[in-house]
Design an enzyme around this catalytic site. Structure first.
Site, PDB file in Angstrom:
ATOM      1  N   GLY A 119     -18.522   2.575  -6.506  1.00  0.00           N
ATOM      2  CA  GLY A 119     -18.418   3.180  -7.836  1.00  0.00           C
ATOM      3  C   GLY A 119     -19.783   3.503  -8.423  1.00  0.00           C
TER       4      GLY A 119
ATOM      5  N   LYS B 255      -8.693  12.509  -4.159  1.00  0.00           N
ATOM      6  CA  LYS B 255      -8.506  13.447  -5.262  1.00  0.00           C
ATOM      7  C   LYS B 255      -9.768  14.182  -5.680  1.00  0.00           C
ATOM      8  CE  LYS B 255      -6.551  10.314  -7.925  1.00  0.00           C
ATOM      9  NZ  LYS B 255      -6.009   9.721  -9.106  1.00  0.00           N
TER      10      LYS B 255
ATOM     11  N   GLY C   3     -16.591   3.439  -1.465  1.00  0.00           N
ATOM     12  CA  GLY C   3     -16.079   2.169  -0.958  1.00  0.00           C
ATOM     13  C   GLY C   3     -15.428   2.298   0.403  1.00  0.00           C
TER      14      GLY C   3
ATOM     15  N   ARG D  53     -21.839  -8.396   1.174  1.00  0.00           N
ATOM     16  CA  ARG D  53     -22.473  -8.376  -0.143  1.00  0.00           C
ATOM     17  C   ARG D  53     -23.282  -9.644  -0.397  1.00  0.00           C
ATOM     18  NH1 ARG D  53     -18.146  -5.371  -4.181  1.00  0.00           N
ATOM     19  NH2 ARG D  53     -19.063  -3.310  -3.917  1.00  0.00           N
TER      20      ARG D  53
HETATM   21  P1  ADP Z   1     -14.310   6.373  -1.149  1.00  0.00           P
HETATM   22  O1  ADP Z   1     -13.878   4.996  -1.563  1.00  0.00           O
HETATM   23  O2  ADP Z   1     -14.993   6.346   0.201  1.00  0.00           O
HETATM   24  O3  ADP Z   1     -15.109   7.064  -2.187  1.00  0.00           O
HETATM   25  P2  ADP Z   1     -11.838   7.528  -2.072  1.00  0.00           P
HETATM   26  O4  ADP Z   1     -11.546   6.283  -2.828  1.00  0.00           O
HETATM   27  O5  ADP Z   1     -12.186   8.720  -2.853  1.00  0.00           O
HETATM   28  O6  ADP Z   1     -12.989   7.229  -0.960  1.00  0.00           O
HETATM   29  O7  ADP Z   1     -10.589   7.937  -1.189  1.00  0.00           O
HETATM   30  C1  ADP Z   1     -10.042   7.094  -0.236  1.00  0.00           C
HETATM   31  C2  ADP Z   1      -8.595   7.459  -0.026  1.00  0.00           C
HETATM   32  O8  ADP Z   1      -8.425   8.839   0.273  1.00  0.00           O
HETATM   33  C3  ADP Z   1      -8.015   6.713   1.139  1.00  0.00           C
HETATM   34  O9  ADP Z   1      -7.077   5.774   0.649  1.00  0.00           O
HETATM   35  C4  ADP Z   1      -7.361   7.799   1.989  1.00  0.00           C
HETATM   36  O10 ADP Z   1      -6.084   7.440   2.490  1.00  0.00           O
HETATM   37  C5  ADP Z   1      -7.245   8.938   1.015  1.00  0.00           C
HETATM   38  N1  ADP Z   1      -7.123  10.235   1.730  1.00  0.00           N
HETATM   39  C6  ADP Z   1      -7.992  10.780   2.596  1.00  0.00           C
HETATM   40  N2  ADP Z   1      -7.491  11.919   3.112  1.00  0.00           N
HETATM   41  C7  ADP Z   1      -6.265  12.103   2.571  1.00  0.00           C
HETATM   42  C8  ADP Z   1      -5.242  13.082   2.705  1.00  0.00           C
HETATM   43  N3  ADP Z   1      -5.377  14.121   3.539  1.00  0.00           N
HETATM   44  N4  ADP Z   1      -4.126  12.932   1.972  1.00  0.00           N
HETATM   45  C9  ADP Z   1      -3.984  11.883   1.142  1.00  0.00           C
HETATM   46  N5  ADP Z   1      -4.908  10.926   0.972  1.00  0.00           N
HETATM   47  C10 ADP Z   1      -6.040  11.018   1.673  1.00  0.00           C
HETATM   48 MG    MG Z   2     -12.479   4.324  -3.057  1.00  0.00          MG
END
Ligand code: ADP
Ligand code: MG
Length: 396
Positions: free
Chosen positions: A375, A199, A352, A38
């Site tokens: 975000g 989620k 992220g 960053r």
């Molecule tokens: P990003 O930051 O890339 O947008 P998120 O914050 O939405 O991603 O999600 C990241 C989290 O999702 C990670 O901590 C990962 O462990 C969790 N995750 C991915 N697949 C699964 C799964 N099958 N069951 C539970 N958690 C999961």
């Molecule tokens: Mg995230």
């Protein structure tokens, strides 16, 4: 881009308050900067201002001190790293507003760089307090916002201050906005959106907004379980959001009405326990054993996703395919990252965790764009106007 940038305004000899995003990850044990991407991403704007003889006053938050002074969230180590990267001296201030900072600013010469102390040491920052914003504005003649990663938050240093100074975008902000605007309004098609993460509820607005814009939607990660469950499949102990089952069904129906491919994993890696070393099995997603958790997408899903993504000219990826923090469950995520890096298509990584994985695998330069704001890019793809962008001057 519709906003005025630092190139559209005279900065020579001016005091420029530059809101950067220096919110870097710190090693929990040593406090050392564990990834300075960053800071590096902010260099083009800082260099431009130095070269054009501005007096550069940098402001960024670091971590979440929640309105009080937290010693290990001071900006000094950031200033030090910035100085190394710039090959120039960088001074620091003991605060971000007040008499002492004002007199320090008064001594700045053209091309000097000063890093203000963490504004989140004051509760007024996150409250977007007008008086505090005015005190920040008093330090400068021009405000430049380059903190795309904080542009979804309406704080004093991202929104409030822009009311009192001519406010323009920096180069990083410009680049991020151009990529995202192109993606939403004028992408090279076919356009695919690949979504993962924990989620559905975190990404429901993203799914709803993108469903209407993309040519293909692919869902992996934890949220796939909610979509599988709404189709009547057993998902074992996998995390689902039962209050989102109706919404998940509606999204699938909408995609079907529009004949828009909506791909879910066809197989999954399952484990009885979510921990390193747990025995795993690969099973079809139509046959998840009741005593198990889905921890990753399976090899057939990886192949399916490859063959569909290969048809696309633009791909945006947001969220891991599995519980990638446990190396054993990271195969799906890592394979997808490697695959995207080989494509001769526009690849845009938001989110992220996804950006962190790409960075960690050394693939950043092989993607078209890896967003510095998880975000903020999420909000953008939801169709939300970012408050830190809205307040910048429109191009005439
Ligand atoms: P990003 O930051 O890339 O947008 P998120 O914050 O939405 O991603 O999600 C990241 C989290 O999702 C990670 O901590 C990962 O462990 C969790 N995750 C991915 N697949 C699964 C799964 N099958 N069951 C539970 N958690 C999961
Ligand atoms: Mg995230």
């Amino acid at each position: 881009m519709s906003k005025t940038t630092v190139e559209d305004i005279e900065v020579n000899g001016k005091k420029v308050l530059l809101r950067a995003d220096f919110n870097v990850p710190l090693n929990i044990n040593t406090g050392a900067i564990s990834d300075d991407s960053r800071i590096r991403a902010s260099l083009p704007t800082i260099k431009y201002l130095v070269d054009h003889k501005a007096k550069v006053i940098l402001c960024s938050h670091l971590g979440r001190p929640r309105g009080r002074v937290v010693e290990n969230l001071r900006m000094a180590p950031i200033a030090q790293r910035l100085s190394q990267l710039m090959g120039l001296p960088v001074s620091t201030a003991s605060d971000c507003v007040g008499q002492e900072v004002e007199s320090k600013v008064g001594t700045l010469k053209e091309g000097d760089i000063l890093v203000l102390e963490n504004p989140r040491f004051h509760p007024e920052e996150e409250a977007d307090d007008a008086n505090f914003a005015r005190k920040l504005a008093r330090l400068a003649d021009i405000y430049v916002n380059d903190a795309f990663g904080t542009a979804h938050r309406a704080h004093a240093s991202t929104v409030g201050v822009a009311k009192y100074l001519p406010a323009v975008a920096g180069f990083l902000m410009k680049k991020e906005l151009e990529v995202m605007e192109r993606l939403l309004h004028n992408p090279e098609r076919p356009l695919a959106c690949l979504i993962g993460g924990a989620k559905v509820s975190d990404k429901i607005e993203l799914l709803q907004n993108m469903l209407r814009r993309v040519d293909m939607l692919l869902v992996g990660g934890g949220m796939a379980a909610t979509f599988l469950k709404t189709q009547g499949y057993e998902v074992g102990y996998s995390l689902t959001e039962d209050d989102k089952l109706g919404l998940a069904k509606k999204l699938l129906q909408e995609a079907e009405e529009w004949k828009m491919p909506f791909l879910l994993p066809i197989d999954a890696v399952v484990a009885e326990e979510i921990k390193a070393g747990a025995p795993t099995r690969v099973v079809p997603t139509t046959n998840i054993p009741s005593g198990s958790h889905i921890v990753d997408i399976g090899p057939q899903s990886i192949e399916l996703f490859y063959s569909e993504l290969r048809k696309c000219r633009t791909i945006t990826w947001n969220g891991p395919m599995g519980i990638y923090e446990i190396p054993q469950f990271a195969q799906g995520t890592r394979s997808i990252a490697s695959f995207l890096s080989t494509l001769n298509a526009t690849t845009i990584i938001g989110g992220g965790s996804s950006a962190e994985i790409v960075q960690e695998m050394g693939l950043t330069d092989k993607m078209t764009h890896v967003s510095t704001g998880g975000g903020a890019s999420l909000r953008f793809l939801e169709g939300v106007t970012l408050p830190g962008v809205e307040v910048l001057l429109d191009k005439k």
